[in-house]
Design a protein around this motif. Structure first.
Motif, PDB file in Angstrom:
ATOM      1  N   ARG A 184       0.939  -1.049   0.110  1.00 12.95           N
ATOM      2  CA  ARG A 184      -0.028  -0.001   0.008  1.00 12.95           C
ATOM      3  C   ARG A 184       0.889   1.216  -0.024  1.00 12.95           C
ATOM      4  NH1 ARG A 184      -3.867   0.268   4.635  1.00 12.95           N
ATOM      5  NH2 ARG A 184      -1.902   0.009   5.987  1.00 12.95           N
ATOM      6  N   GLN A 185       0.581   2.214  -0.917  1.00 15.11           N
ATOM      7  CA  GLN A 185       1.267   3.555  -0.957  1.00 15.11           C
ATOM      8  C   GLN A 185       0.131   4.411  -1.010  1.00 15.11           C
ATOM      9  OE1 GLN A 185       4.340   2.602  -4.545  1.00 15.11           O
ATOM     10  NE2 GLN A 185       4.917   4.073  -3.666  1.00 15.11           N
ATOM     11  N   PHE A 186       0.552   5.519  -0.278  1.00 12.07           N
ATOM     12  CA  PHE A 186      -0.151   6.798  -0.125  1.00 12.07           C
ATOM     13  C   PHE A 186       0.731   8.110  -0.570  1.00 12.07           C
ATOM     14  CE2 PHE A 186      -1.717   3.662   2.495  1.00 12.07           C
ATOM     15  CZ  PHE A 186      -3.194   3.746   2.426  1.00 12.07           C
ATOM     16  N   PRO A 187      -0.018   9.097  -1.033  1.00 11.44           N
ATOM     17  CA  PRO A 187       0.852  10.066  -1.117  1.00 11.44           C
ATOM     18  C   PRO A 187       1.683  10.613   0.117  1.00 11.44           C
ATOM     19  CG  PRO A 187      -1.468  10.545  -1.683  1.00 11.44           C
ATOM     20  CD  PRO A 187      -1.269   9.306  -1.164  1.00 11.44           C
ATOM     21  N   GLU A 188       2.926  11.018  -0.252  1.00 10.93           N
ATOM     22  CA  GLU A 188       3.941  11.448   0.926  1.00 10.93           C
ATOM     23  C   GLU A 188       3.518  12.626   1.664  1.00 10.93           C
ATOM     24  OE1 GLU A 188       8.660  12.622   1.330  1.00 10.93           O
ATOM     25  OE2 GLU A 188       7.861  11.476  -0.384  1.00 10.93           O
ATOM     26  N   ASP A 189       3.021  13.590   1.222  1.00 13.16           N
ATOM     27  CA  ASP A 189       2.550  14.696   1.799  1.00 13.16           C
ATOM     28  C   ASP A 189       1.402  14.325   2.817  1.00 13.16           C
ATOM     29  OD1 ASP A 189       4.706  16.114   0.899  1.00 13.16           O
ATOM     30  OD2 ASP A 189       3.560  17.338  -0.758  1.00 13.16           O
ATOM     31  N   LEU A 190       0.482  13.736   2.253  1.00 16.64           N
ATOM     32  CA  LEU A 190      -0.482  13.347   2.895  1.00 16.64           C
ATOM     33  C   LEU A 190      -0.388  12.551   4.259  1.00 16.64           C
ATOM     34  CD1 LEU A 190      -3.807  12.845   3.363  1.00 16.64           C
ATOM     35  CD2 LEU A 190      -3.522  10.961   1.855  1.00 16.64           C
ATOM     36  N   VAL A 191       0.592  11.415   4.100  1.00 13.42           N
ATOM     37  CA  VAL A 191       0.930  10.737   5.388  1.00 13.42           C
ATOM     38  C   VAL A 191       1.608  11.596   6.207  1.00 13.42           C
ATOM     39  CG1 VAL A 191       2.354   8.858   6.033  1.00 13.42           C
ATOM     40  CG2 VAL A 191       1.125   8.531   3.966  1.00 13.42           C
ATOM     41  N   ARG A 192       2.703  12.253   6.069  1.00 11.32           N
ATOM     42  CA  ARG A 192       3.339  13.221   6.926  1.00 11.32           C
ATOM     43  C   ARG A 192       2.392  14.447   7.468  1.00 11.32           C
ATOM     44  NH1 ARG A 192       8.248  14.723   7.252  1.00 11.32           N
ATOM     45  NH2 ARG A 192       8.004  16.675   7.367  1.00 11.32           N
ATOM     46  N   CYS A 193       1.438  14.747   6.811  1.00 15.96           N
ATOM     47  CA  CYS A 193       0.255  15.843   7.453  1.00 15.96           C
ATOM     48  C   CYS A 193      -0.433  15.005   8.405  1.00 15.96           C
ATOM     49  CB  CYS A 193      -0.462  16.555   6.374  1.00 15.96           C
ATOM     50  SG  CYS A 193       0.366  17.601   5.294  1.00 15.96           S
ATOM     51  N   CYS A 194      -0.701  13.932   8.158  1.00 12.14           N
ATOM     52  CA  CYS A 194      -1.617  13.202   9.068  1.00 12.14           C
ATOM     53  C   CYS A 194      -0.858  12.611  10.277  1.00 12.14           C
ATOM     54  CB  CYS A 194      -2.542  11.806   8.529  1.00 12.14           C
ATOM     55  SG  CYS A 194      -3.558  12.377   7.270  1.00 12.14           S
ATOM     56  N   LEU A 195       0.457  12.447  10.424  1.00 16.62           N
ATOM     57  CA  LEU A 195       1.190  12.092  11.326  1.00 16.62           C
ATOM     58  C   LEU A 195       2.150  12.998  12.156  1.00 16.62           C
ATOM     59  CD1 LEU A 195       2.354   8.543   9.890  1.00 16.62           C
ATOM     60  CD2 LEU A 195       0.196   8.883  11.177  1.00 16.62           C
ATOM     61  N   LEU A 196       2.124  14.035  11.465  1.00 14.80           N
ATOM     62  CA  LEU A 196       2.781  15.325  12.129  1.00 14.80           C
ATOM     63  C   LEU A 196       2.231  15.748  13.390  1.00 14.80           C
ATOM     64  CD1 LEU A 196       4.438  17.150   9.134  1.00 14.80           C
ATOM     65  CD2 LEU A 196       5.864  15.767  10.590  1.00 14.80           C
ATOM     66  N   PRO A 197       3.059  16.005  14.474  1.00 16.26           N
ATOM     67  CA  PRO A 197       2.297  16.686  15.323  1.00 16.26           C
ATOM     68  C   PRO A 197       1.616  18.110  15.188  1.00 16.26           C
ATOM     69  CG  PRO A 197       4.539  16.271  16.087  1.00 16.26           C
ATOM     70  CD  PRO A 197       4.460  15.990  14.591  1.00 16.26           C
ATOM     71  N   VAL A 198       0.567  18.469  15.751  1.00 14.20           N
ATOM     72  CA  VAL A 198      -0.182  19.681  15.512  1.00 14.20           C
ATOM     73  C   VAL A 198       0.019  20.697  16.796  1.00 14.20           C
ATOM     74  CG1 VAL A 198      -2.322  20.550  15.075  1.00 14.20           C
ATOM     75  CG2 VAL A 198      -1.791  18.526  13.934  1.00 14.20           C
ATOM     76  N   THR A 199       0.153  22.165  16.279  1.00 18.18           N
ATOM     77  CA  THR A 199       0.536  23.020  17.213  1.00 18.18           C
ATOM     78  C   THR A 199      -0.291  24.302  16.828  1.00 18.18           C
ATOM     79  OG1 THR A 199       2.419  24.373  18.335  1.00 18.18           O
ATOM     80  CG2 THR A 199       2.466  24.051  16.058  1.00 18.18           C
ATOM     81  N   ASP A 200      -0.370  25.313  17.612  1.00 20.35           N
ATOM     82  CA  ASP A 200      -1.104  26.486  17.538  1.00 20.35           C
ATOM     83  C   ASP A 200      -0.345  27.322  16.916  1.00 20.35           C
ATOM     84  OD1 ASP A 200      -3.532  25.720  18.540  1.00 20.35           O
ATOM     85  OD2 ASP A 200      -2.895  26.107  20.647  1.00 20.35           O
ATOM     86  N   ALA A 201      -0.848  28.279  15.775  1.00 21.43           N
ATOM     87  CA  ALA A 201       0.185  29.127  15.144  1.00 21.43           C
ATOM     88  C   ALA A 201      -0.865  30.514  15.192  1.00 21.43           C
ATOM     89  CB  ALA A 201       0.516  28.894  13.892  1.00 21.43           C
ATOM     90  N   MET A 202      -0.348  31.669  14.761  1.00 21.05           N
ATOM     91  CA  MET A 202      -1.064  33.029  14.726  1.00 21.05           C
ATOM     92  C   MET A 202      -0.674  33.721  13.143  1.00 21.05           C
ATOM     93  SD  MET A 202      -3.134  34.480  16.510  1.00 21.05           S
ATOM     94  CE  MET A 202      -2.628  33.949  18.260  1.00 21.05           C
ATOM     95  N   VAL A 203      -1.680  33.967  12.667  1.00 17.42           N
ATOM     96  CA  VAL A 203      -1.456  34.703  11.571  1.00 17.42           C
ATOM     97  C   VAL A 203      -1.333  36.460  11.919  1.00 17.42           C
ATOM     98  CG1 VAL A 203      -2.881  35.663   9.293  1.00 17.42           C
ATOM     99  CG2 VAL A 203      -3.258  33.430  10.094  1.00 17.42           C
ATOM    100  N   THR A 204      -0.142  36.837  11.507  1.00 15.45           N
ATOM    101  CA  THR A 204       0.276  38.075  11.918  1.00 15.45           C
ATOM    102  C   THR A 204       0.498  38.905  10.489  1.00 15.45           C
ATOM    103  OG1 THR A 204       2.496  37.821  11.863  1.00 15.45           O
ATOM    104  CG2 THR A 204       1.286  37.235  14.125  1.00 15.45           C
ATOM    105  N   ALA A 205       1.002  40.211  10.707  1.00 14.93           N
ATOM    106  CA  ALA A 205       1.229  40.965   9.301  1.00 14.93           C
ATOM    107  C   ALA A 205       2.553  40.567   8.860  1.00 14.93           C
ATOM    108  CB  ALA A 205       1.266  42.457   9.875  1.00 14.93           C
ATOM    109  N   GLN A 206       3.439  39.874   9.756  1.00 13.16           N
ATOM    110  CA  GLN A 206       4.684  39.438   9.161  1.00 13.16           C
ATOM    111  C   GLN A 206       4.692  38.027   8.469  1.00 13.16           C
ATOM    112  OE1 GLN A 206       4.699  40.600  12.483  1.00 13.16           O
ATOM    113  NE2 GLN A 206       5.102  42.774  11.597  1.00 13.16           N
ATOM    114  N   GLY A 207       3.519  37.345   8.670  1.00 15.96           N
ATOM    115  CA  GLY A 207       3.468  35.934   8.337  1.00 15.96           C
ATOM    116  C   GLY A 207       2.621  35.121   9.154  1.00 15.96           C
ATOM    117  N   ILE A 208       2.687  33.927   8.933  1.00 11.48           N
ATOM    118  CA  ILE A 208       2.170  32.809   9.994  1.00 11.48           C
ATOM    119  C   ILE A 208       2.968  32.397  10.967  1.00 11.48           C
ATOM    120  CG2 ILE A 208       0.892  30.719  10.357  1.00 11.48           C
ATOM    121  CD1 ILE A 208      -0.020  30.805   7.226  1.00 11.48           C
TER     122      ILE A 208
END
Length: 603
Positions: free
Chosen positions: A478-502
């Motif tokens: 079984r193969q899956f798109p690499e980015d899809l697997v990474r995104c599902c398994l990576l840790p999730v954290t809070d970010a903030m949208v600012t004038a300089q960027g995310i």
């Protein structure tokens, strides 16, 4: 019946093996010789006594000669034959004078005459005689033992206080023994350089090794700052370094072996990627920050996903801190990744066939200690990719060959890391405070590639078994798109949208969606707002913006120009960099130093 050249063994408290040299015509007396000691004399024995010992079980007749004659006579070097013929010329007449040669008084007279005739010494004649009696009463017993010289194929043990090799010349430094730890440093010095660098130069690598590893260092317990001291007096020589480069094959690149025949029976059930074993291997070495190489990070943890069928390492991940489940999942994410592209990130240019695994398993066995406290039954891995996670008994599916290969380059911890500091400082091991996370990961990649393409016990290598299994039993891979697997398994954290960027952990990022929808302009006019991102703690060059409207859609975010100094840094390195920045702003004396460091990173 006792006959010439028989071997009679007496076990007893001290084992003895006698060779029968001669038996008289009446069969009453015999001369025997103990073949086990280096120095022995011919002894007179009664044949009846020998036969009685054999009949009573006090002795037994041996069928296997402990000194078999050399085989393959056509392959003997001419020099060996010349040495044999010279020795045989000396003793040929002596050994024919039976039984006089076995009687001590007569033997002394015969040996004196032989010495005068052939111009040889007394010890030489006796050495030839004993070898002839010991090894089968044949001229070939006098062949030299050059195969035993130099301990060919063996590594000599290191004894404390004993210097191996020839004595040093007058005025030369004392030198050091190349023990296991020293050879590990040689391996690191030879393999930590990226393939994209200039062609490998042994002298440059040797000089850099001396500068990096052979000076006294301490790590402050509270601040984890690396303090360099004086250079060691006892240093390995360039000859030692060059010798072990060749001896250990450190410069040879791993090569994919030919595929196995389709009709071979591997002797194991299952198929590739049916099940992986997931484990964490702590390393006993302290890494340094790439942002400030005088700042120690701590000990890394190597996470390994091993295929149960073939034993091949399918995925790896190197993280900091203690072993945790969320980091272990990133080794599974790596199992689904393009290994050629992954290795290139760390300076290793390999072919696609050298590491072919790009698949997710149907079943994952995890160490109990690694899975402790994690709800592995309800993890995204199960929900998104139909992969079951089970806790496995200790060492089930364990790959000892991988641990041995890692230990050749990297000191490993048998248990949890412990500091043994005394007072304010902690005495460093020789490897502490030298390598950074990228260099360490490169060493892990080299170890894994070598393990996947070798088998010390003989037989197919893990990579050969994987390739054969994929061709013969791999219909369910079984193969899956690499980015899809990474995104599902990576840790999730809070970010903030600012004038300089995310903003994520002090760094700012941009993505196509944010630019198209003018997020940063809106944040400047109306204020900031929170979002969720998935990130790799080992590399914050890119994070993934989660889309709440589409759970399986992610937006790749790259570092903004204003945060280019943070490129290739890990989460821990960024945290230490921010802490140093705060201390610098509080202490104006060091602000200039900090600004120069940031400018150097930006370049």
């Amino acid at each position: 019946m006792i006959t010439r050249n028989d071997l009679i063994e007496y076990t007893g408290p001290q084992r003895k093996v006698f060779r029968v040299l001669w038996v008289d015509e009446a069969g009453a007396a015999a001369y025997i010789f103990n073949v086990l000691p280096k120095a022995a004399e011919a002894q007179l024995a009664r044949v009846a006594m020998l036969e009685a010992d054999l009949a009573a079980g006090r002795a037994r007749r041996l069928t296997d000669d402990p000194w078999p004659l050399p085989e393959q006579p056509l392959r003997r070097p001419a020099k060996h034959l010349q040495i044999r013929d010279r020795a045989w010329e000396v003793v040929r007449d002596l050994v024919a004078m039976e039984p006089a040669i076995y009687e001590p008084r007569r033997r002394g007279q015969l040996v004196q005459a032989c010495m005068a005739q052939h111009d040889v010494s007394h010890p030489t004649v006796y050495r030839y005689l004993r070898r002839y009696w010991q090894r089968g009463l044949a001229a070939d017993a006098l062949l030299p033992d050059y195969a035993n010289s130099g301990a060919r194929g063996k590594i000599r043990a290191v004894s404390e206080g004993v210097q191996r090799g020839r004595p040093r010349k007058a005025g030369a430094p004392p030198g050091v023994n190349a023990d296991t730890a020293m050879r590990r440093i040689f391996r690191i010095a030879a393999t930590r350089w990226p393939d994209s660098a200039a062609p490998f130069a042994r002298r440059a690598a040797y000089d850099q090794m001396l500068a990096d590893f052979f000076q006294q260092r301490t790590i402050e317990t509270e601040t984890m700052r690396v303090q360099s001291g004086v250079r060691d007096q006892a240093l390995p020589t360039y000859g030692q370094f060059s010798y072990w480069l060749e001896q250990d094959g450190l410069l040879a690149k791993p090569q994919a072996l030919p595929p196995l025949p389709a009709d071979i029976d591997p002797g194991r059930p299952g198929r590739p990627a049916a099940a992986f074993r997931l484990e964490a291997i702590p390393a006993d070495v302290r890494l340094v920050s790439r942002a400030d190489r005088s700042q120690a990070l701590g000990r890394p943890v190597i996470y390994v996903a091993t295929d149960v069928f073939s034993g091949m390492v399918a995925g790896i991940y190197v993280g900091m801190d203690r072993p945790i489940w969320r980091h272990a999942l990133l080794a599974l994410a790596n199992a689904a990744a393009d290994k050629q592209r992954y290795c290139l990130r760390f300076g290793r240019d390999i072919g696609a066939a050298l590491w072919p695994a790009q698949h997710l398993p149907g079943l994952v066995f995890a160490d109990a200690a690694l899975a402790a406290g994690a709800d592995i039954e309800h993890d995204n891995l199960l929900n998104q990719f139909q992969t079951r996670c089970l806790v496995a008994p200790p060492h089930e599916g364990h790959a000892p060959g991988l641990h041995a290969e890692l230990a050749r380059r990297i000191p490993l911890l048998s248990g949890a890391a412990k500091d043994d500091g005394e007072g304010d400082t902690l005495r460093c091991a020789r490897m502490d405070g030298v390598l950074d996370l990228e260099q360490f990961t490169r060493l892990v990649i080299d170890s894994v590639l070598h393990y996947n393409h070798s088998n010390p016990q003989g037989g197919p290598t893990p990579q050969q078994l994987w390739t054969w299994g994929a061709a013969q039993r791999g219909a369910a891979l079984r193969q899956f798109p690499e980015d899809l697997v990474r995104c599902c398994l990576l840790p999730v954290t809070d970010a903030m949208v600012t004038a300089q960027g995310i903003r994520v952990q002090g760094s700012h990022y941009e993505c196509v969606r944010a630019l198209d929808e003018l997020w940063f302009e809106r944040a400047a006019r109306h204020g900031q707002w929170p979002v969720k991102v998935a990130y790799d703690p080992a590399s914050l060059d890119m994070v993934y913006l989660l889309d709440p409207r589409a759970p399986m859609h992610f937006h790749a975010c790259h570092l903004a120009d204003g945060s280019s100094a943070h490129r290739r840094l890990s989460s821990m390195e960024l945290s230490l960099l921010r802490a140093a920045q705060q201390r610098t702003y509080a202490d104006p004396v060091h602000s200039v130093v900090f600004e120069k460091m940031v400018a150097a990173l930006a370049r």
